[in-house]
Enzyme design. Structure first.
Site, short mmCIF file in Angstrom:
data_model
loop_
_atom_site.label_atom_id
_atom_site.label_comp_id
_atom_site.label_asym_id
_atom_site.label_seq_id
_atom_site.Cartn_x
_atom_site.Cartn_y
_atom_site.Cartn_z
N ASN A 108 42.73 43.43 34.42
CA ASN A 108 42.12 42.31 33.76
C ASN A 108 41.23 42.90 32.68
O ASN A 108 40.27 43.73 32.85
CB ASN A 108 41.24 41.54 34.82
N LYS A 167 39.36 41.47 30.29
CA LYS A 167 38.37 40.66 29.84
C LYS A 167 37.98 40.57 28.59
O LYS A 167 39.44 40.23 27.84
CB LYS A 167 36.83 41.42 30.67
N HIS A 210 38.21 33.37 37.51
CA HIS A 210 37.27 34.39 37.54
C HIS A 210 35.88 34.20 37.48
O HIS A 210 35.19 33.25 37.16
CB HIS A 210 37.75 35.31 36.36
N GLU A 259 33.38 35.50 36.52
CA GLU A 259 32.83 35.63 34.92
C GLU A 259 32.97 34.16 34.23
O GLU A 259 31.89 33.72 33.68
CB GLU A 259 33.08 36.53 34.16
N GLU A 269 37.24 38.94 45.00
CA GLU A 269 36.53 39.69 44.24
C GLU A 269 35.12 39.44 44.28
O GLU A 269 34.51 38.48 43.97
CB GLU A 269 36.52 39.47 42.66
N GLY A 311 31.80 45.48 38.44
CA GLY A 311 31.43 46.16 37.30
C GLY A 311 30.09 46.93 37.57
O GLY A 311 29.42 47.30 36.84
N SER A 355 35.32 47.03 40.90
CA SER A 355 35.06 48.56 40.82
C SER A 355 35.86 49.54 41.63
O SER A 355 35.79 50.55 42.26
CB SER A 355 33.67 49.25 41.53
P1 13P Z 1 35.68 46.13 37.49
O1 13P Z 1 36.84 46.57 38.04
O2 13P Z 1 35.27 46.58 36.05
O3 13P Z 1 34.59 46.19 38.49
O4 13P Z 1 36.05 44.55 37.32
C1 13P Z 1 36.92 43.68 38.27
C2 13P Z 1 37.04 42.54 37.94
O5 13P Z 1 36.41 41.64 37.80
C3 13P Z 1 38.57 42.17 37.77
O6 13P Z 1 38.94 40.61 37.16
#
Ligand code: 13P
Length: 250
Positions: A9, A11, A95, A97, A167, A173, A213
């Site tokens: 992803n 983002k 997601h 976010e 997740e 992150g 992560s």
């Molecule tokens: P990270 O791997 O940067 O922690 O992000 C995970 C994520 O949100 C994938 O959709």
């Protein structure tokens, strides 16, 4: 049985030029890799170009979000027909976010999931709990609520197009990965809910990915868990070499 999926992803990272530069390095590194499905979720402005380059390879690409209607006065949105028109058959939904920063709800995720299915698209739905919810021992309840809302009125045959990504929000992150055992336990909970919503066969067949992560350093132990059917990678999917190392886990 459940073919693993290694998904990236991106983002809100990478211009079209940067996305194509990634592919130029990445595609040769994973050429012929068939053990796992490889999926990338670039930004909307890179998606068409990425789809064009990955066509005919072992890598697929999808959108990070979409509206559930085909068209209308919805400024800033992209519809399923617009995505399928450029050859996009894959979408990421719900997601955390989107939920945290843009008030996405699981009721809307349900509408989007139904739209994706009716357009013949595969959908990856994200679920996961906050740290406070985990600490209050509410993880199972939160996952149950999220899965039930997202899958409301989805039949077993429709659920064949579904992948779930677990997740935990506190692991995204932050560098704090759920231990493989914690992830496996959450995946069990999600599978139980899938059985409740769509029957035990769907629950056994649906792939549940872990995200939060994921790095080349922890991929082997995560993938060693029987309950983990792949990973959804954020930061470490932005660099061709590191994402290729994740794809080639042992
Ligand atoms: P990270 O791997 O940067 O922690 O992000 C995970 C994520 O949100 C994938 O959709």
């Amino acid at each position: 049985m459940r073919k693993p999926i290694i998904a990236g992803n991106w983002k809100m990272y990478k211009t079209p030029k940067e996305s194509l530069a990634f592919l130029e390095s990445f595609l040769p590194l994973v050429k012929g890799h068939d053990r796992d499905e490889i999926i990338l979720f670039p930004t909307m402005t890179s998606l068409a170009a990425v789809l064009e380059v990955v066509a005919g390879t072992n890598v697929r690409a999808g959108a990070q979000n979409m509206h559930w209607l085909n068209e209308g006065a919805y400024t800033g949105e992209t519809s399923p027909t617009m995505l399928t028109a450029i050859g996009c058959r894959q979408v990421l939904l719900g997601h955390s976010e989107q939920r945290m920063y843009f008030n996405e709800t699981f009721e809307r995720v349900n509408l989007k999931l139904k739209a994706a299915i009716s357009h013949g698209m595969d959908a990856m739905v994200c679920v996961g709990e906050l740290l406070a919810e985990r600490e209050a021992m509410q993880t199972e309840e939160v996952l149950r609520t999220q899965v039930r809302a997202a899958l409301h009125n989805i039949t077993a045959s429709e659920a064949q197009r579904l992948v779930i990504a677990y997740e935990p929000i506190w692991a995204i992150g932050t560098g704090a990965t759920a231990t493989p055992e914690m992830a496996a336990e959450a995946h069990e909970m999600i599978r139980k809910e899938l059985a409740h919503c769509c029957g035990s066969q769907t629950a056994q067949e649906t792939r549940i990915l872990y995200g939060g992560s994921v790095k080349p350093e922890n991929i082997n132990t995560l993938m060693a868990q029987e309950q983990i059917d792949g990973v959804l990678v954020g930061g470490a999917s932005l660099v061709p070499e590191s994402f290729a190392r994740i794809v080639r886990y042992e």
